[in-house]
Design a protein around this motif. Structure first.
Motif, PDB file in Angstrom:
ATOM      1  N   ARG A   8     -31.013  89.675 -19.960  1.00  0.00           N
ATOM      2  CA  ARG A   8     -29.660  89.629 -19.665  1.00  0.00           C
ATOM      3  C   ARG A   8     -28.710  88.837 -20.472  1.00  0.00           C
ATOM      4  NH1 ARG A   8     -27.841  86.342 -14.253  1.00  0.00           N
ATOM      5  NH2 ARG A   8     -27.329  85.070 -16.087  1.00  0.00           N
ATOM      6  N   ILE A  48     -33.855  94.757 -15.783  1.00  0.00           N
ATOM      7  CA  ILE A  48     -33.836  93.360 -16.392  1.00  0.00           C
ATOM      8  C   ILE A  48     -34.982  92.419 -16.332  1.00  0.00           C
ATOM      9  CG2 ILE A  48     -32.406  91.142 -16.455  1.00  0.00           C
ATOM     10  CD1 ILE A  48     -29.974  92.997 -15.682  1.00  0.00           C
ATOM     11  N   SER A  50     -35.460  88.303 -16.987  1.00  0.00           N
ATOM     12  CA  SER A  50     -34.462  87.262 -17.378  1.00  0.00           C
ATOM     13  C   SER A  50     -35.352  86.063 -17.172  1.00  0.00           C
ATOM     14  CB  SER A  50     -33.101  87.715 -16.938  1.00  0.00           C
ATOM     15  OG  SER A  50     -32.528  86.492 -17.445  1.00  0.00           O
ATOM     16  N   HIS A  69     -25.284  88.993 -10.099  1.00  0.00           N
ATOM     17  CA  HIS A  69     -25.950  90.141 -10.253  1.00  0.00           C
ATOM     18  C   HIS A  69     -25.037  91.135  -9.434  1.00  0.00           C
ATOM     19  CE1 HIS A  69     -29.876  88.468 -11.431  1.00  0.00           C
ATOM     20  NE2 HIS A  69     -29.033  88.423 -12.593  1.00  0.00           N
TER      21      HIS A  69
END
Length: 190
Positions: A8, A48, A50, A69
């Motif tokens: 991210r 994603i 992260s 998000h």
């Protein structure tokens, strides 16, 4: 299933040494959201993975992370794109977990959740730890020269990259590569 795993911060959005702690601080990199939407339109699922050690350090809470998000998802939806899931490590470096990149725990969770082997799944990130985590899980590593790796744009990429790492200017160039490669006809078998 056509799956891509992305980092991210520094890959999709601007990174910060002070951490991205609020939706207002979350700013997409030029062309990144459009790249995700193009992958989606071609049938790719985007997930994603992260590190979010700001949670473990007490710099922000899960509600703030969810709000970040939500902003990302709203901006993607306006382009006809989406992220299928966000997997994150909430631990600080001192906690010695298996999910903090460069360890492969987040990637293993993604493979288990989606029920797919990760061998050859493209993963893109802006740091060596992104590449090492993906490669340890069997993914195909791609370095984007944004975020932490922007310093390598006019020089040699960082040492220690996993064998076979492909390097791209940014997430848009990565998406171009993936889409062009997947559009090529498969080689005929004898």
């Amino acid at each position: 299933m056509k799956l891509v795993i992305l980092d991210r911060d520094g890959t999709i959005n601007s990174d910060s040494d002070d951490f991205v702690k609020t939706p207002e601080e979350w700013l997409p990199l030029p062309g990144a959201l459009e790249a995700i939407a193009r992958l989606n339109h071609a049938g790719w699922h985007v997930v994603i993975a992260s590190n979010q050690s700001g949670l473990g350090r007490g710099l922000f809470d899960v509600a703030s992370l969810n709000a970040i998000h939500a902003k990302m998802n709203k901006m993607l939806a306006a382009l006809g794109g989406r992220v299928d899931a966000v997997f994150y490590c909430p631990h600080s470096p001192e906690e010695s977990c298996n999910c903090r990149k460069p360890l492969p725990g987040l990637f293993e969770q993604i493979g288990a959740r989606f029920g797919v082997p990760l061998k050859g799944v493209p993963t893109a990130g802006d740091s060596l730890r992104d590449l090492l985590a993906g490669a340890a899980a069997g993914c195909e590593p791609h370095l984007v020269l944004t975020g932490k790796s922007a310093q390598y744009r006019n020089g040699v990429p960082p040492e220690g990259m996993p064998p076979g790492t492909l390097v791209h200017r940014d997430l848009s160039a990565f998406a171009d590569f993936i889409l062009e490669r997947s559009a090529r006809p498969a080689p005929a078998s004898l």
